[in-house]
Design an enzyme around this catalytic site. Structure first.
Site, short mmCIF file in Angstrom:
data_model
loop_
_atom_site.label_atom_id
_atom_site.label_comp_id
_atom_site.label_asym_id
_atom_site.label_seq_id
_atom_site.Cartn_x
_atom_site.Cartn_y
_atom_site.Cartn_z
N ASP A 37 0.86 -1.18 0.00
CA ASP A 37 0.00 0.00 0.00
C ASP A 37 0.90 1.24 0.00
O ASP A 37 1.65 1.47 0.95
CB ASP A 37 -0.84 -0.05 1.29
CG ASP A 37 -2.12 0.75 1.19
OD1 ASP A 37 -2.11 1.79 0.52
OD2 ASP A 37 -3.11 0.32 1.82
N HIS A 67 -10.80 -1.40 5.13
CA HIS A 67 -10.51 -0.94 6.50
C HIS A 67 -11.12 0.43 6.79
O HIS A 67 -10.97 0.92 7.90
CB HIS A 67 -9.00 -0.90 6.69
CG HIS A 67 -8.35 0.08 5.77
ND1 HIS A 67 -8.31 -0.09 4.40
CD2 HIS A 67 -7.78 1.28 6.01
CE1 HIS A 67 -7.72 0.95 3.85
NE2 HIS A 67 -7.38 1.80 4.79
N ASP A 68 -11.76 1.05 5.81
CA ASP A 68 -12.41 2.35 6.02
C ASP A 68 -13.93 2.24 6.03
O ASP A 68 -14.63 3.23 6.25
CB ASP A 68 -12.05 3.34 4.90
CG ASP A 68 -10.58 3.68 4.84
OD1 ASP A 68 -9.92 3.67 5.89
OD2 ASP A 68 -10.10 3.98 3.73
N GLU A 119 -6.68 3.92 -5.45
CA GLU A 119 -7.84 4.29 -4.66
C GLU A 119 -8.27 5.68 -5.13
O GLU A 119 -7.54 6.65 -4.96
CB GLU A 119 -7.50 4.34 -3.17
CG GLU A 119 -8.76 4.56 -2.35
CD GLU A 119 -8.49 5.11 -0.95
OE1 GLU A 119 -9.33 4.90 -0.07
OE2 GLU A 119 -7.46 5.76 -0.74
N ASP A 122 -2.74 4.72 -2.44
CA ASP A 122 -3.68 5.42 -1.57
C ASP A 122 -4.08 6.76 -2.20
O ASP A 122 -3.21 7.51 -2.68
CB ASP A 122 -2.97 5.66 -0.22
CG ASP A 122 -3.90 6.18 0.86
OD1 ASP A 122 -4.85 5.46 1.19
OD2 ASP A 122 -3.67 7.29 1.37
O1 TEU Z 1 -8.62 6.68 2.52
C1 TEU Z 1 -9.06 7.71 1.73
C2 TEU Z 1 -10.37 8.30 1.99
O2 TEU Z 1 -10.59 9.43 1.60
C3 TEU Z 1 -11.45 7.62 2.68
O3 TEU Z 1 -11.54 6.29 2.66
C4 TEU Z 1 -11.60 8.21 4.03
O4 TEU Z 1 -10.92 7.49 5.00
C5 TEU Z 1 -13.06 8.23 4.39
O5 TEU Z 1 -13.82 8.47 3.28
C6 TEU Z 1 -13.29 9.33 5.34
O6 TEU Z 1 -14.66 9.38 5.59
C7 TEU Z 1 -7.28 6.33 2.46
C8 TEU Z 1 -7.00 5.17 3.38
O7 TEU Z 1 -7.69 4.05 2.94
C9 TEU Z 1 -7.36 5.58 4.77
O8 TEU Z 1 -7.26 4.54 5.69
C10 TEU Z 1 -6.45 6.73 5.15
O9 TEU Z 1 -6.83 7.24 6.38
C11 TEU Z 1 -6.49 7.86 4.11
O10 TEU Z 1 -6.42 7.39 2.78
C12 TEU Z 1 -5.31 8.78 4.31
O11 TEU Z 1 -4.12 8.17 3.92
#
Ligand code: TEU
Length: 549
Positions: A96, A322-323, A248, A197
């Protein structure tokens, strides 16, 4: 492993996967210890979320050194062992890469703060407005302003996420060269894929106040994004056969994804988009409670399926990461129809046109955390929004009700391996609470049971390998306006598949617009499915039908 259309990816959040040394945190050795479990499931790749050196303010998405492993997760020798052992089982590792920002503890940012002009230009600095307020009204994705003031420069730096995650300045060619070197470093260690990411946020456009929103329209799918991705591809992973890449894409547009993931565009293999996971938001507002809009869900999934296919571009398909909250809690049923609904949801994703991603625990039907006290939450986004919503005058109870549904911690509770006290995750104190339902929902209870959710996922992974129509067939929605059913057809000359799913706990009837002669049931979440011209579907009933000529 090389044809990514036939592949399935399994996502691991190492911190919550398996702890082998009793410190309450999972590590790389824990992943190695469970490779046979993943082999049994049949997956081709493992995507590991970041395990690099990091202060862990955002659980590793705040990277302080891209080339070193955080001692909490193990050593380089542990990584090499994992890579070797995965390779023996035909499983490739995907890393990642968090290149939109670094931790403010990264050496580059520390040098920038010390006034080194080379490194200062690695980040994005602006003067405040004449009244001293931030340069623009952009909001951080984790709440509050996206700008942080540094008195010694009398300037602000940009952070689209936490204030300890400073955005890199990709317009500086040195930054782009640095990230390429990081990719080459890990490719040299045998890595077979990368997840990038929020990579569609790296090319910033104009820096202006956003009168219509939170600023995202100024930096999402920005002006030079395609140039930067192609350059990265050509300098690194594009030079080697068979490296899988997934971007992503935050708040992206389909038109941009045609290019990000186009078969001929030399950018990325595939994209994650999130529009289908905002059907229980109010527009972009996540911190509300609204029922999921099922018609909208179908509209989005289907338009991405047909749109991307028409442009020869490839989707990553998924419900969980994970989000995101756990899908069985979100679009299924945690209670009476837990098993049926988890299987139904799995079937929907795994028969789509795209590469399916399984997030750890999804394959055993893990549910949301159910945390009802602030002390149980760990995620910076949840903690910030607790405060923001309370400051707006919302009652504590209402805030908890929202967090219970939307918090990212829902997916971060430890993997449930068995029915023991800490679910077999750790012998110590877990860094985040274990869901007490591990007594009944756990891998040990499911691996050998042919009727389990695990076995259903395994069968779906197998089905993709056995039926070319899943990887290569056309996609056609069936009876899209039905109030309760999601159904579609996949077709190749000589092989056709129909996937029919009732999304509700109420039975319903579905009239098939297709002639079902010659179709046989390949998989179903009930023992005795009865497909027909008019099919009576039971709660969450799902069937996957196949016809071969
Ligand atoms: O996530 C990006 C992102 O914008 C979303 O998934 C966000 O966490 C969510 O919509 C907020 O409501 C990526 C990663 O997957 C995440 O874990 C990180 O926190 C983020 O980037 C920052 O690196």
């Amino acid at each position: 492993m090389s044809d990514f259309r036939k592949s399935v990816v399994y996502q691991i959040y190492p911190k919550s996967f398996l702890d082998t040394n009793g410190d309450g945190l999972g590590e790389l050795k824990g992943v190695t210890a469970k490779l046979d479990y993943l082999k049994e499931l049949g997956v081709d790749y493992i995507w590991l979320t970041p395990f690099f050196v990091s202060p862990q303010n955002d659980n590793g998405y705040d990277v302080a050194d891209y080339r070193s492993i955080d001692p909490r997760y193990g050593t380089m020798a542990d990584f090499e062992e994992l890579s070797r052992e995965a390779g023996k089982r035909g499983i490739g590792l995907m890393l990642d890469m968090v290149f939109n920002h670094t931790s403010t503890e990264h050496e580059w940012f520390q040098k920038a703060l010390a006034g080194d002009p080379k490194y200062k230009s690695y980040y994005i600095w602006k003067k405040g407005k004449p009244d001293g307020s931030p340069p623009t009204n952009w909001e951080s994705k984790f709440g509050g302003s996206a700008w942080e003031y540094v008195p010694s420069f009398d300037e602000y730096y940009l952070h689209l996420f936490d204030k300890t995650q400073a955005d890199l300045n990709w317009d500086n060619p040195d930054v782009r060269r640095e990230v390429q070197e990081v990719l080459r470093f890990w490719m040299g260690k045998g890595v077979r894929g990368f997840r990038f990411d929020v990579v569609n946020l790296v090319s910033k456009g104009e820096f202006a106040d956003d009168q219509q929103g939170d600023g995202r329209r100024f930096y999402t799918d920005g002006p030079r994004i395609h140039q930067y991705l192609r350059e990265m591809n050509e300098a690194t992973f594009g030079r080697e056969e068979g490296i899988l890449t997934v971007g992503e894409m935050s708040s992206t547009s389909m038109e941009n994804c045609f290019q990000y993931a186009g078969a001929d565009s030399r950018e990325l293999s595939m994209v994650f988009s999130f529009h289908h996971l905002k059907v229980d938001f109010m527009g972009n507002e996540k911190w509300v409670l609204v029922p999921a809009d099922f018609q909208r869900l179908k509209e989005i999934l289907f338009s991405w399926q047909t749109g991307m296919a028409a442009h020869n571009a490839w989707n990553a398909v998924f419900w969980c990461n994970h989000d995101q909250p756990r899908v069985v809690s979100r679009f299924g049923d945690e209670g009476e129809y837990w098993k049926q609904s988890a299987k139904m949801l799995a079937g929907v994703i795994h028969c789509l046109r795209g590469t399916p991603y399984i997030y750890q625990g999804e394959e055993i039907g893990m549910t949301n955390a159910g945390f009802a006290d602030l002390s149980q939450y760990r995620d910076v986004e949840s903690l910030n929004h607790f405060r923001i919503l309370r400051d707006k005058g919302m009652s504590e109870e209402s805030v908890y009700n929202i967090l219970k549904v939307h918090s990212r911690d829902n997916s971060r509770t430890p993997m449930q391996w068995d029915a023991s006290e800490n679910a077999g995750f750790t012998s110590g104190t877990p860094w985040i609470g274990v869901n007490p339902n591990c007594r009944t929902i756990n891998a040990a209870a499911q691996v050998g049971d042919p009727d389990s959710i695990f076995s259903y996922y395994k069968a779906l992974v197998r089905l993709r390998k056995d039926c070319s129509v899943i990887a290569r067939g056309d996609f056609t929605p069936l009876d899209q306006s039905h109030p309760a059913v999601l159904a579609y057809k996949r077709s190749l000359p000589g092989e056709e598949l129909i996937c029919i799913s009732n999304f509700y706990r109420k039975g319903c009837t579905w009239k098939c617009p297709e002639d079902l002669t010659g179709y046989a049931v390949r998989l179903s979440n009930y023992p005795d499915p009865q497909p027909g011209r008019e099919t009576a579907l039971r709660p969450y009933e799902s069937m996957i039908l196949l016809r071969r000529k």
